[in-house]
Design an enzyme around this catalytic site. Structure first.
Site, PDB file in Angstrom:
ATOM      1  N   TYR A  36       4.830  -1.104  -6.190  1.00  0.00           N
ATOM      2  CA  TYR A  36       4.496  -2.436  -6.671  1.00  0.00           C
ATOM      3  C   TYR A  36       4.983  -3.480  -5.485  1.00  0.00           C
ATOM      4  CZ  TYR A  36       4.331  -1.325 -11.609  1.00  0.00           C
ATOM      5  OH  TYR A  36       3.842  -0.774 -12.799  1.00  0.00           O
ATOM      6  N   LYS A  78       7.394  12.986  -7.171  1.00  0.00           N
ATOM      7  CA  LYS A  78       6.242  13.989  -6.910  1.00  0.00           C
ATOM      8  C   LYS A  78       6.235  14.374  -5.474  1.00  0.00           C
ATOM      9  CE  LYS A  78       2.148  15.776  -7.726  1.00  0.00           C
ATOM     10  NZ  LYS A  78       2.155  16.959  -8.742  1.00  0.00           N
ATOM     11  N   ASP A 133       3.942  15.239 -13.351  1.00  0.00           N
ATOM     12  CA  ASP A 133       3.257  15.795 -14.201  1.00  0.00           C
ATOM     13  C   ASP A 133       3.736  16.641 -15.209  1.00  0.00           C
ATOM     14  OD1 ASP A 133       3.788  17.599 -11.910  1.00  0.00           O
ATOM     15  OD2 ASP A 133       1.587  18.364 -11.790  1.00  0.00           O
ATOM     16  N   ASP A 181       6.957   3.275 -15.097  1.00  0.00           N
ATOM     17  CA  ASP A 181       5.974   2.408 -16.112  1.00  0.00           C
ATOM     18  C   ASP A 181       5.525   3.357 -17.007  1.00  0.00           C
ATOM     19  OD1 ASP A 181       4.615   0.210 -16.821  1.00  0.00           O
ATOM     20  OD2 ASP A 181       2.985   0.774 -15.229  1.00  0.00           O
ATOM     21  N   ASP A 240       5.856   4.446 -21.141  1.00  0.00           N
ATOM     22  CA  ASP A 240       4.841   4.314 -22.626  1.00  0.00           C
ATOM     23  C   ASP A 240       4.694   5.342 -23.313  1.00  0.00           C
ATOM     24  OD1 ASP A 240       4.114   1.447 -21.537  1.00  0.00           O
ATOM     25  OD2 ASP A 240       2.203   1.782 -22.014  1.00  0.00           O
TER      26      ASP A 240
HETATM   27  C1  IPM Z   1       5.810  -3.111 -17.851  1.00  0.00           C
HETATM   28  C2  IPM Z   1       4.491  -3.648 -17.551  1.00  0.00           C
HETATM   29  C3  IPM Z   1       4.259  -4.270 -16.256  1.00  0.00           C
HETATM   30  C4  IPM Z   1       4.818  -3.266 -15.353  1.00  0.00           C
HETATM   31  C5  IPM Z   1       2.985  -4.911 -15.962  1.00  0.00           C
HETATM   32  C6  IPM Z   1       2.907  -6.059 -16.888  1.00  0.00           C
HETATM   33  C7  IPM Z   1       3.090  -5.613 -14.500  1.00  0.00           C
HETATM   34  O1  IPM Z   1       3.476  -2.752 -17.640  1.00  0.00           O
HETATM   35  O2  IPM Z   1       6.922  -3.784 -17.681  1.00  0.00           O
HETATM   36  O3  IPM Z   1       5.932  -1.747 -17.965  1.00  0.00           O
HETATM   37  O4  IPM Z   1       3.912  -2.441 -14.640  1.00  0.00           O
HETATM   38  O5  IPM Z   1       5.734  -3.068 -14.669  1.00  0.00           O
HETATM   39 MG    MG Z   2       4.270  -0.678 -18.351  1.00  0.00          MG
END
Ligand code: IPM
Ligand code: MG
Length: 358
Positions: A137, A189, A221, A245, A249
């Site tokens: 990032y 990784k 992975d 990140d 999810d």
């Molecule tokens: C998160 C989001 C952000 C990230 C985006 C919106 C830049 O996906 O907070 O997980 O990648 O950190």
């Molecule tokens: Mg995210």
């Protein structure tokens, strides 16, 4: 009365509507548990940018810095240049406030919400520490021969010893206080990204200071696989910014979807920002159909951070019991009106205490 000043950035898409319900619930908790939250609302987000050209002016940023905590709804709009508002608002706060811990609990509150066959609620109870200020990032990136067949695109991964160490150390400290499996799993990784050797070495060194905590390691992975196959193996997991990140999810889906997963961005002892993990979901914006549960859970994390533990547990506990009773039917968009869920949780928090007193 204990009073706190809270910055509120509803942001894009469904952000403002779920945040409104979050504030409604926090106010109910404040009433019942005797504290006050002063909200400082900021209009920033893509819509504001289209109207004014402004993203996050320094004057407002300075103000936000002085407040006790920050609540964010969601950032992201397909009409805005990719990454512009994300970097101007959420990444700006993460980096410039040095919120180096992205704490993302993954816990099944209601078995009905978990999509895994044969797993019980108690099998899924882990916390991700996503390093939040380095990695992919922040590295320099660029293009040479842009638009030509021989175009080259590069982006540097940045890890510092101090940055890696503080995230890992936070994970070990958390494993102690959680008192669950007392285990920290490093996810990297290193077999392909050799810069991750810094994570391998730092993890081993820090681990030696925590003989009471066991350690584990998974390449990213394999971690994706184990999260699905054996989520019960995880307690605290620590990983890089980008892997965190992605993995969270996946984790959100294990607990019932992005409609329930919340997170905290923290610089311990200094400042913290709380947000649902979900995005702005533009297709549901303004329809009053999005679930505010993740935002409400983020609000509960803020109360905990502010030391309002009883109120924090009341908010989380109320959502959980409404889910288990089937009164909140689920956390997908469209199952309820967004404000109906906020009303239900707020009313229930007040009723629980009235019941206890009466
Ligand atoms: C998160 C989001 C952000 C990230 C985006 C919106 C830049 O996906 O907070 O997980 O990648 O950190
Ligand atoms: Mg995210």
């Amino acid at each position: 009365m204990k009073t706190f000043d809270i910055a509120v950035i509803g942001g894009d898409g469904i952000g403002p509507e779920v945040t409104a319900e979050e504030l409604k619930v926090l106010d109910a908790a404040a009433d019942v548990y005797g504290f006050k939250l002063n909200y400082h609302q900021y209009p920033f987000g893509s819509e504001h940018y289209f109207k004014t050209g402004e993203i996050f002016p320094e004057k407002a940023f300075e103000e936000v810095k002085g407040l006790d905590a920050i609540l964010l709804g969601a950032i992201g709009d397909p009409r805005a240049p990719v990454g512009l508002i994300e970097y101007g608002i959420i990444a700006k706060m993460r980096f410039e406030l040095d919120l180096y811990v992205n704490l993302r609990p993954i816990k099944v509150f209601d078995e009905r919400l978990c999509p895994l066959k044969g797993k019980k609620a108690e099998d899924i109870d882990m916390v991700y520490i996503r390093e939040n200020t380095e990695g992919a990032y922040v590295g320099a990136h660029g293009f040479t021969h842009k638009g030509q067949p021989n175009e080259v695109a590069t982006q540097v991964l940045v890890y510092t010893r101090a940055g890696v160490e503080r995230a890992i150390r936070y994970a070990f400290e958390l494993a102690r206080t959680r008192n669950k499996k007392k285990k920290v799993t490093l996810i990297d990784k290193a077999n392909a990204m050799r810069s991750h050797d810094l994570w391998t070495r730092t993890f081993a060194e820090v681990a030696r200071e925590y003989p009471d905590i066991s350690t584990d390691h998974a390449y990213v992975d394999a971690a994706c696989m184990w999260m699905i196959k054996n989520p019960e193996w995880f307690d605290v997991a620590v990983t890089t910014n980008m892997f965190g990140d992605i993995l969270t999810d996946l984790g959100a889906v294990l607990q019932g979807g992005l409609g329930i997963a919340a997170s905290a961005n923290i610089h311990p002892g200094k400042k913290a920002l709380f947000e649902p993990i979900h995005g702005s979901a533009p297709k549901y914006a303004g329809m009053n159909t999005a679930s505010p549960v993740a935002a409400i859970m983020a609000g509960s994390m803020m109360l905990e951070y502010l030391g309002l533990t009883e109120a924090a547990h009341a908010v989380e506990g109320t959502v959980v019991s409404l889910l288990r009773a089937g009164r909140i039917k689920g956390v997908n968009s469209g199952l309820h009106k967004c404000n109906e869920v906020g009303d239900m949780v707020a009313t229930e928090i007040k009723a629980a205490v009235a019941g206890a007193k009466g």
